[in-house]
Enzyme design. Structure first.
Site, mmCIF file in Angstrom:
data_model
loop_
_atom_site.group_PDB
_atom_site.id
_atom_site.type_symbol
_atom_site.label_atom_id
_atom_site.label_comp_id
_atom_site.label_asym_id
_atom_site.label_seq_id
_atom_site.Cartn_x
_atom_site.Cartn_y
_atom_site.Cartn_z
ATOM 1 N N CYS A 2 0.845 -1.176 0.000
ATOM 2 C CA CYS A 2 0.000 0.000 0.000
ATOM 3 C C CYS A 2 0.893 1.243 0.000
ATOM 4 C CB CYS A 2 -0.943 0.097 1.196
ATOM 5 S SG CYS A 2 -2.081 -1.273 1.317
ATOM 6 N N ARG A 27 3.863 -0.218 -4.813
ATOM 7 C CA ARG A 27 3.634 -0.763 -3.475
ATOM 8 C C ARG A 27 2.313 -1.510 -3.359
ATOM 9 N NH1 ARG A 27 6.887 1.746 0.326
ATOM 10 N NH2 ARG A 27 5.433 1.121 1.943
ATOM 11 N N TRP A 73 -2.830 -2.717 -1.577
ATOM 12 C CA TRP A 73 -2.521 -4.144 -1.732
ATOM 13 C C TRP A 73 -3.333 -4.812 -0.634
ATOM 14 C CZ3 TRP A 73 -0.669 -8.257 1.058
ATOM 15 C CH2 TRP A 73 -0.239 -9.364 0.333
ATOM 16 N N ASN A 99 -1.542 2.271 5.668
ATOM 17 C CA ASN A 99 -0.666 1.228 5.132
ATOM 18 C C ASN A 99 -0.237 0.371 6.314
ATOM 19 O OD1 ASN A 99 2.846 1.339 4.205
ATOM 20 N ND2 ASN A 99 1.425 -0.313 3.995
ATOM 21 N N GLY A 100 -0.600 -0.913 6.276
ATOM 22 C CA GLY A 100 -0.220 -1.782 7.382
ATOM 23 C C GLY A 100 -1.348 -2.735 7.712
ATOM 24 N N GLU A 484 17.231 -17.673 -8.109
ATOM 25 C CA GLU A 484 16.835 -16.317 -8.483
ATOM 26 C C GLU A 484 16.214 -16.295 -9.883
ATOM 27 O OE1 GLU A 484 16.238 -13.721 -7.008
ATOM 28 O OE2 GLU A 484 16.447 -12.083 -8.427
ATOM 29 N N LYS A 488 12.447 -15.042 -10.667
ATOM 30 C CA LYS A 488 12.150 -13.955 -11.624
ATOM 31 C C LYS A 488 11.092 -14.406 -12.616
ATOM 32 C CE LYS A 488 13.359 -11.230 -10.051
ATOM 33 N NZ LYS A 488 14.116 -11.131 -8.846
ATOM 34 N N GLU A 491 7.477 -14.957 -10.937
ATOM 35 C CA GLU A 491 6.766 -13.785 -10.412
ATOM 36 C C GLU A 491 6.254 -12.852 -11.510
ATOM 37 O OE1 GLU A 491 9.036 -11.126 -7.895
ATOM 38 O OE2 GLU A 491 10.845 -11.538 -9.033
ATOM 39 N N HIS A 507 17.489 -36.430 -7.128
ATOM 40 C CA HIS A 507 16.724 -36.860 -5.951
ATOM 41 C C HIS A 507 15.254 -36.487 -6.071
ATOM 42 C CE1 HIS A 507 20.457 -38.029 -4.047
ATOM 43 N NE2 HIS A 507 20.963 -36.917 -4.566
ATOM 44 N N LYS A 606 5.824 -4.219 -3.947
ATOM 45 C CA LYS A 606 7.271 -4.027 -3.844
ATOM 46 C C LYS A 606 7.779 -4.117 -2.405
ATOM 47 C CE LYS A 606 11.235 -3.026 -5.744
ATOM 48 N NZ LYS A 606 11.852 -4.156 -6.459
HETATM 49 C C1 F6R Z 1 11.566 -10.647 -5.965
HETATM 50 C C2 F6R Z 1 11.360 -9.622 -4.960
HETATM 51 C C3 F6R Z 1 11.043 -10.047 -3.584
HETATM 52 C C4 F6R Z 1 11.882 -9.236 -2.576
HETATM 53 C C5 F6R Z 1 11.456 -9.565 -1.149
HETATM 54 C C6 F6R Z 1 12.318 -8.866 -0.134
HETATM 55 O O1 F6R Z 1 11.878 -10.095 -7.204
HETATM 56 O O2 F6R Z 1 11.434 -8.454 -5.235
HETATM 57 O O3 F6R Z 1 11.232 -11.411 -3.406
HETATM 58 O O4 F6R Z 1 13.221 -9.547 -2.788
HETATM 59 O O5 F6R Z 1 10.123 -9.196 -0.978
HETATM 60 O O6 F6R Z 1 12.234 -7.490 -0.281
HETATM 61 P P1 F6R Z 1 13.307 -6.527 0.351
HETATM 62 O O7 F6R Z 1 14.599 -6.799 -0.318
HETATM 63 O O8 F6R Z 1 12.789 -5.152 0.059
HETATM 64 O O9 F6R Z 1 13.368 -6.828 1.814
#
Ligand code: F6R
Length: 611
Positions: A2, A27, A73, A99-100, A484, A488, A491, A507, A606
Site C-alpha cells: 500500500c 507498493r 494491496w 498502510n499496514g 533467483e 524472476k 513472479e 533426488h 514491492k
Molecule cells: C523478488 C522480490 C522479492 C523481494 C522480497 C524482499 O523479485 O522483489 O522477493 O526480494 O520481498 O524485499 P526486500 O529486499 O525489500 O526486503
C-alpha cells in the site's frame, strides 16, 4: 505494501496526490482512492489502477488545497471499490488512509458493533477510524489526542493519515512499522510512504519514527510520541533525482533497471573500492568491524531475492573469511526461537528496508543481544535505522516489482564486506585480495557485455514463452542464481519454475523432465563445471530442452545444449553478478510476450510491510 500520500498547501491537492499515487503504485495496485475537502469531505475510490481512479474523477469539481490518497494491496477484504481507502469514520467527519495491518481489529470491531457501529467495508482500517472517532467523542479531546489514545490500544503495523471536515488545514499522521516521510516545503507539506512523490517539490524531509504522531495544522508541523512527549522534527536532505524515478525511454521500469546495472554496481563501489590503490573501505562498518571480524558465526536474514543474495554471500564469506554462515528466511527465523549466541553477528539484507519479517527478525536478534549489520538500498528506511551498522547498496530507486539491480548491488556490498573481514582476519592473501578487487572492478563492463545478449535472449524467449514449467539448475555460487532465475520467471510471467542445485536433481526433479521441459543450466566455467556437464547429459538423455548459460569460448556445452548464452569470464565467486543478467532478461522477455504486467505482477507488491 500500500502506498499513501497526502498534501496540504497552496497547490491543487488532487494533482499532487494522483501524481504521488502513480509513483507509489509499485507498493500495491489493486484499488486506489482519494479524499479532498471541497463541498465537504469527499472520498472517491475505485477498484483497479490509479488510472482507473483518474478516469472516475474526470469531470468532477475537485478544487481542494488539502487531500490524501491511497493505492492498495489488499490484506483484509477483497480488492473492490468499497474496501479501497480512504475510509470514513461513523459520522463521516473524518477519513483515514492506512498502510499496514491492525492485528486486533476483530476485537475492536466487536466492541464497536456492541455500541451500534455499522461498517461498510471488510477492512481493519475502517474499524481503526471508527475507533478513533469513538475515543474522540468519549474523551471530548482533539483529533491528535484521540489518535494517540487509540494507538495505545491498537496492535499491528501502520502508517496513517487522517483528514477532518472540522479542520480544513489539519492532517494527523502516525507510524509504527510502516514507513512515512514528511516533505517540508514553503508553506506546504507532503506525506508519503517514501520520498518519490515528494522530491519533485522539496528535498527537505522528516522521517517519522515508530510510535510518533505528526500534526500539520495551519502551516506548522509538530511531532510527539505516543507517550505524549513533544519532539523536535529532524529535517534531512534527501538525495534523489527525479529522472531516477522515471522510465527514461524504456518500456518498463524492470528493463530500465536491468540495463542500469553496470552503473548501479559502479555506484555501489565508488569511493569504497580502488584496486590500484589497494583501497577497500565501508565507512558504515567501521565502528562494529571488530565484532564482525571476530564473529563465531554469521546469521543472514532476508526474504525473496535478498535471501538469494544472502545465499551467495554464504559461499563467499565461508570461502574467504572462514566464518560459518547460516542464511535464514526472516519469516521463519522470527518465529522459531532461534539460538543466538554471544559471538553471533546478524546481517539483514533488504532492498526496501521495510520488509516486515526482516524487521521483526532484526528486533528479535537485537533483543537477544546480537549486533546487526544492514545491507539496504533505501536510505533512511526502517531496517537501515533499526540496525547497528551497515552499508547502503546505492542502486538508486528500484521501482519494478521484480528485484534486479538491487540483487547485483547487494552482492557487490556483501562481497566488499566479506573481503574487508577476510583481510582483517588474515584469511585471504594480499595477492588473492588484489586479484578479487581487480576482478570486482571489471564487473560493470562484464555486465554491460552480458546486456548485449538482449536480442539473442529475446529470440530464446520467443521459443519458450508458452512453456508451462521451467527448471533452473546450478551448482556452487551459481546455485542461488538458479533460485533467483526461477523466482524472476514465476513472479512476472506466472510460469511455474523451480530452482535446484544441479546435483540434487537426481533426488526428485529429474522425474519432471520430458521433451517439453525447458531446463536452464547456469554452467559457467568454475570448479563444478565438469559435474554440471554431467548433469546436462542426464537431462539430454531424458530429452529435456537445455538452455545453458556458459562462459564465453566454451567448446563443450554448445555441443549438447539446444541454446547457449555466453557470458564473459570472471572469478567464480563473482560470477553470480554476471550470470544472473541473462536470466533477468529471459524472464522479462517471456513475461512481455505473454502480455503480463511486468512492473506490477499480480498479487505482488514491492515492499512487503505485512508479515
Ligand atoms: C523478488 C522480490 C522479492 C523481494 C522480497 C524482499 O523479485 O522483489 O522477493 O526480494 O520481498 O524485499 P526486500 O529486499 O525489500 O526486503
Amino acid at each position: 505494501m500500500c502506498g499513501i500520500v497526502a498534501y496540504v498547501g497552496k497547490r491543487q491537492a488532487q494533482e499532487v496526490v494522483i501524481k504521488g499515487l502513480k509513483r507509489l503504485e509499485y507498493r500495491g495496485y489493486d484499488s486506489a482512492g482519494i479524499a479532498l475537502l471541497n463541498e465537504g469531505l469527499s472520498v472517491y475510490k475505485k477498484k483497479g489502477k490509479v488510472t482507473d481512479l483518474e478516469q472516475h474523477l474526470k469531470g468532477k469539481a475537485l478544487n481542494s488545497h488539502i487531500g490524501m490518497g491511497h493505492t492498495r494491496w489488499a490484506t483484509h477484504g477483497e480488492p473492490n471499490d468499497v474496501n479501497a481507502h480512504p475510509h470514513y469514520s461513523a459520522s463521516g467527519k473524518f477519513a483515514i488512509i492506512h498502510n499496514g495491518i491492525i492485528e486486533n481489529y476483530s476485537s475492536l470491531k466487536q466492541e464497536l458493533l456492541n455500541k451500534g457501529h455499522k461498517f461498510l467495508s471488510d477492512t481493519d482500517t475502517e474499524v481503526f477510524i471508527h475507533f478513533i472517532e469513538d475515543i474522540k467523542e468519549h474523551e471530548q479531546c482533539p483529533l491528535d489526542e484521540a489518535v494517540r489514545l487509540a494507538l495505545t490500544r491498537v496492535v499491528g503495523a501502520y502508517a496513517i493519515v487522517i483528514m477532518s471536515l472540522e479542520d480544513p488545514d489539519l492532517l494527523v499522521a502516525a507510524r509504527k512499522g510502516s514507513p512515512l516521510v514528511i516533505g517540508v516545503g514553503k508553506d506546504e507539506f507532503f506525506l508519503a510512504s517514501d520520498a518519490t512523490p515528494i522530491v519533485e517539490y522539496t528535498n527537505e524531509v522528516v522521517y517519522l519514527n515508530d510510535q510518533e504522531i505528526a500534526v500539520i495544522n495551519d502551516g506548522k508541523l509538530s511531532i510527539k510520541n505516543t507517550a505524549n512527549l513533544p519532539l523536535t522534527p529532524y529535517i534531512q536532505t534527501v538525495d534523489l533525482e527525479l529522472e531516477a524515478i522515471e522510465k527514461g525511454g524504456f518500456e518498463h521500469f524492470m528493463l530500465k533497471e536491468i540495463f542500469e546495472q553496470p552503473r548501479s554496481i559502479s555506484d555501489c563501489m565508488r569511493g569504497r573500492l580502488d584496486a590500484q590503490k589497494g583501497r577497500l573501505v565501508l565507512g558504515g562498518l567501521r565502528e562494529y568491524l571488530a565484532k564482525l571480524t571476530n564473529a563465531d558465526r554469521i546469521l543472514i536474514v532476508a526474504c525473496g531475492t535478498s535471501w538469494h543474495a544472502g545465499l551467495v554471500a554464504e559461499y563467499f564469506f565461508e570461502e574467504f573469511c572462514r566464518i560459518p554462515v547460516e542464511v535464514e528466511y526472516a519469516s521463519e527465523f522470527r518465529y522459531r526461537n532461534p539460538v543466538i549466541r554471544e559471538g553471533d553477528v546478524v546481517i539483514a539484507i533488504s532492498q526496501s528496508g521495510e520488509t516486515a519479517d526482516t524487521l521483526a527478525a532484526i528486533e528479535l536478534a537485537k533483543s537477544k543481544g546480537a549486533i546487526i549489520f544492514g545491507v539496504c538500498n533505501v536510505v533512511g528506511s526502517s531496517i537501515a535505522r533499526a540496525t547497528h551498522a551497515g552499508a547502503y547498496t546505492h542502486a538508486g530507486p528500484e521501482i519494478g516489482v521484480a528485484s534486479t539491480k538491487a540483487f547485483t548491488a547487494q552482492l557487490t556490498v556483501l562481497n566488499m564486506i566479506a573481503l574487508i573481514v577476510a583481510q582483517k582476519k588474515g584469511t585471504i592473501t594480499e595477492q588473492k585480495l588484489h586479484e578479487l578487487l581487480v576482478e570486482m572492478e571489471t564487473i560493470p563492463a562484464k555486465v554491460e557485455r552480458a546486456l548485449k545478449l538482449n536480442d539473442q535472449i529475446e529470440s530464446i524467449a520467443a521459443e519458450f514463452k508458452d512453456a508451462r514449467n521451467f527448471i533452473y539448475l546450478g551448482r556452487g555460487y551459481n546455485f542461488p542464481v538458479a533460485l533467483e532465475g526461477a523466482l524472476k520467471l514465476k513472479e512476472i510471467s506466472y510460469i511455474h519454475a523451480e530452482g535446484y542445485p544441479a546435483a540434487e536433481m537426481k533426488h526428485g526433479p529429474i522425474a519432471l523432465i520430458d521433451e517439453e521441459m525447458p531446463v536452464v543450466f547456469i554452467a559457467t566455467n568454475d570448479s563444478s563445471y565438469e559435474k554440471v556437464v554431467s548433469n546436462i547429459q542426464e537431462v539430454r538423455a531424458r530429452k529435456g530442452r537445455v538452455i545453458a548459460i556458459v562462459t564465453e569460448g566454451d567448446k563443450l556445452i554448445p555441443k549438447m545444449a539446444e541454446f547457449v548464452i555466453e557470458v564473459p569470464s570472471v572469478h567464480e565467486a563473482l560470477m553470480p553478478m554476471v550470470s544472473v543478467v541473462p536470466l533477468q532478461l529471459l524472464s522479462y522477455h517471456i513475461a512481455v510476450m505473454r502480455g503480463c504486467n511486468v512492473d506490477q505482477p499480480r498479487n505482488l507488491a514491492k515492499s512487503v510491510t505485512v508479515e
